[in-house]
Design an enzyme around this catalytic site. Structure first.
Site, PDB file in Angstrom:
ATOM      1  N   GLY A  21       0.780  -1.231   0.000  1.00 47.75           N
ATOM      2  CA  GLY A  21       0.000   0.000   0.000  1.00 47.75           C
ATOM      3  C   GLY A  21       0.815   1.286   0.000  1.00 47.75           C
ATOM      4  N   ASN A  23       1.305   3.101  -2.643  1.00 44.86           N
ATOM      5  CA  ASN A  23       0.492   4.026  -3.451  1.00 44.86           C
ATOM      6  C   ASN A  23      -0.681   4.573  -2.631  1.00 44.86           C
ATOM      7  OD1 ASN A  23       1.343   4.431  -6.355  1.00 44.86           O
ATOM      8  ND2 ASN A  23       1.553   2.201  -6.177  1.00 44.86           N
ATOM      9  N   LEU A  99     -11.705  -7.683 -11.478  1.00 46.74           N
ATOM     10  CA  LEU A  99     -13.083  -7.347 -11.060  1.00 46.74           C
ATOM     11  C   LEU A  99     -14.100  -7.967 -12.012  1.00 46.74           C
ATOM     12  CD1 LEU A  99     -12.586  -3.564 -10.163  1.00 46.74           C
ATOM     13  CD2 LEU A  99     -12.865  -5.482  -8.553  1.00 46.74           C
ATOM     14  N   ASN A 113      -6.704   2.322 -12.550  1.00 46.98           N
ATOM     15  CA  ASN A 113      -5.698   1.368 -12.080  1.00 46.98           C
ATOM     16  C   ASN A 113      -4.306   1.949 -12.335  1.00 46.98           C
ATOM     17  OD1 ASN A 113      -4.578  -1.230 -11.268  1.00 46.98           O
ATOM     18  ND2 ASN A 113      -4.160  -1.591 -13.440  1.00 46.98           N
ATOM     19  N   HIS A 115      -0.445   0.821 -13.128  1.00 43.49           N
ATOM     20  CA  HIS A 115       0.306  -0.346 -13.609  1.00 43.49           C
ATOM     21  C   HIS A 115       1.781   0.031 -13.747  1.00 43.49           C
ATOM     22  CE1 HIS A 115       0.742  -4.246 -15.508  1.00 43.49           C
ATOM     23  NE2 HIS A 115       1.574  -3.660 -16.349  1.00 43.49           N
TER      24      HIS A 115
END
Ligand code: GAR
Length: 199
Positions: A21, A23, A99, A113, A115
């Site tokens: 975590g 980010n 998802l 998202n 990446h």
């Protein structure tokens, strides 16, 4: 006079994580601050994850919805939580499950998202974490980087919002490259959220 904006005015973000975590921490430090017009209203992990502790330290509600359960049940539980929190944006910040299409459909252009590569290169199934950086080094790439994109029905295929390039150095290991890219991720994820929510 307090600078804190009343809750009703604030835009709401839900952050999904699977791991450390960092980010998430960047979003907390740079966006989830009293004078801003935005708050992280919940953090959801698909497995036990250190990032949940980062949320707890800020009194942000946080939950595990276990990826090992049936996918439809996972999705129902997730959508139930979204009905409660009513987010303006869902941020996948190191979230490693795919998802269900029902979620993508309901939150079109509201899920982003991060990446750790320059998509469309080095994306898709199996391309996460150190796997990405090992593949980049093995291919002899001179540059890599990170991408923030909208989430669509594919894996890492949605519309690109922001990218940042990072040089691949001759003596790079996957870990060293990962760290330099992660530093840039922390910046562009915040920039992307600000851009989308017009903060
Ligand atoms: C980040 O590098 C993120 O880009 C990557 O996982 C890491 C999570 O780090 N995501 C993917 O690989 C998704 N395909 P963090 O938990 O410290 O934020």
């Amino acid at each position: 006079m307090s600078l804190e904006k009343p809750n009703t005015m604030k835009k709401k973000i839900v952050v999904l994580i699977s791991g450390g975590g960092t980010n998430l921490q960047s979003l907390i430090d740079r966006l989830h601050i009293p004078e801003n017009n935005v708050e992280i209203c919940a953090v959801i992990a698909d497995r036990p994850a250190y990032g949940l502790q980062r949320a707890s330290e800020q009194n942000i509600p946080n939950f595990i919805i276990d990826r090992k359960q049936n996918k439809d049940r996972w999705t129902q539980e997730f959508l139930g939580k979204m009905d409660v929190f009513q987010p303006d944006l869902i941020v996948l910040a190191g979230f490693l499950s795919i998802l269900h299409p029902a979620i993508i459909q309901r939150y079109k252009k509201k899920i982003i998202n991060i990446h750790p590569a320059l998509l469309p290169k080095y994306g898709g199934k199996g391309m996460y974490g150190l796997n990405v950086h090992s593949a980049v080094i093995k291919a002899g790439e001179k540059e890599s980087g990170c991408t923030v994109h909208f989430v669509d029905a594919g894996v890492d295929t949605g519309e690109i919002i922001l990218q940042r390039k990072v040089e691949v150095l001759p003596d790079d290991s996957p870990e060293k490259l990962q760290q330099r890219i992660l530093n840039e991720e922390h910046k562009i994820l915040v920039e992307a959220v600000k851009k989308i929510l017009q903060l």
